[in-house]
Design a protein around this motif. Structure first.
Motif: not given
Length: 302
Positions: A48-73
């Motif tokens: 499992v890969q993990s990335w520490r985020m700058p704020e709590r992330v409530g949810c994520i969504a995919l974008t057209p670019v793999q490895g890139q997400l939308i993060a609602a913090m």
């Protein structure tokens, strides 16, 4: 108990927002209180890969670019690029002025036209504050609240035809699921109605997913179950899971016939006794899901 497979035993404090990327056959999810976005390819040897985020992330969504997400913090919504070395590049798409301190984004999901619908909540649920709302991110920026008076918004899902949006409030004082008509062209919500009163069922309504036949599957937090309701709100079946607090489900796997479930570790639980709490598991519900929509309606960066 239904048969299951452990996908990742990551001891997530508040595992949430499982999102299956059909392009890469990869699962993404978050640990809200741990501050991580995580990812794995089930069945492969990679860790499992993990990335520490700058704020709590409530949810994520995919974008057209793999490895890139939308993060609602906590303070806004960002496009994040998750690098293989664990670094995170962040471009903010919207900031929010919450009506009170101590708030963040919570559950969210994209509709078929590429908008992101996402709720906000007061983090201290003991306050039972109804200052949460439902917002929308698209090319107009962040709009809303389109729904007000929410304590703990959850359960977002879309019907297969895109015309119905589901929303729950999982706070113990509410425990209801509503349905709305969604106009795909304008993004307007209308005709709010009670879909299911979860006070009549075991567990609180947490995160949800809709299958290809239109069944709405809702995680029953505190009950160790996932309930399925048809488009008329009639109960169809329940699955039993090996943790008391399943938090959200998503369909994945090569044929979209697996139900991937995140979970929460109950308060005061010792690691030695947590069992599968905090893990991500996969079930075989006997139905298939739909590919997760990709966020595509980018506003100008802020």
């Amino acid at each position: 108990m239904n048969a299951y497979q452990t996908i990742a035993d990551t001891a997530d404090r508040v595992g949430e927002s499982p999102v299956w990327d059909v392009r890469a056959q990869r699962l993404w999810w978050v640990d809200i209180e741990g501050g991580y976005v995580r990812s794995t390819v089930p069945g492969q040897a990679e860790a499992v890969q993990s990335w520490r985020m700058p704020e709590r992330v409530g949810c994520i969504a995919l974008t057209p670019v793999q490895g890139q997400l939308i993060a609602a913090m906590e303070t806004g919504i960002a496009r994040v690029t998750l690098h293989p070395d664990g670094q995170v590049s962040t471009v903010w798409l919207a900031h929010i002025q919450h009506p009170a301190p101590g708030m963040r984004f919570n559950d969210g999901r994209c509709d078929a036209s590429g908008r992101l619908w996402v709720g906000t909540m007061v983090m201290d649920m003991s306050l039972a504050s109804d200052l949460g709302g439902l917002y929308c991110l698209d090319e107009r920026g962040l709009t809303g609240p389109h729904v007000t008076g929410l304590l703990t918004p959850n359960g977002l899902g879309l019907s297969p035809d895109g015309g119905t949006l589901y929303l729950s409030d999982s706070h113990p004082k509410v425990q209801k699921i509503w349905a709305f008509d969604l106009d795909a062209a304008s993004g307007n919500l209308s005709n709010r109605r009670l879909f299911v009163d979860m006070n009549d069922w075991p567990g609180r309504p947490d995160g949800a997913a809709v299958d290809a036949q239109g069944l709405y599957w809702i995680c029953a937090n505190d009950a160790g179950q996932i309930h399925a309701f048809d488009a008329q709100g009639q109960w169809q079946q329940s699955l039993t899971v090996p943790m008391p607090k399943p938090s959200m489900c998503a369909f994945g796997g090569a044929d979209l016939d697996q139900m991937l479930v995140t979970s929460i570790i109950p308060a005061q639980t010792k690691d030695a006794t947590r069992g599968q709490s905090g893990a991500v598991i996969a079930l075989q519900p006997g139905v298939r899901g739909m590919p997760e929509p990709v966020f595509s309606r980018f506003p100008a960066s802020v």
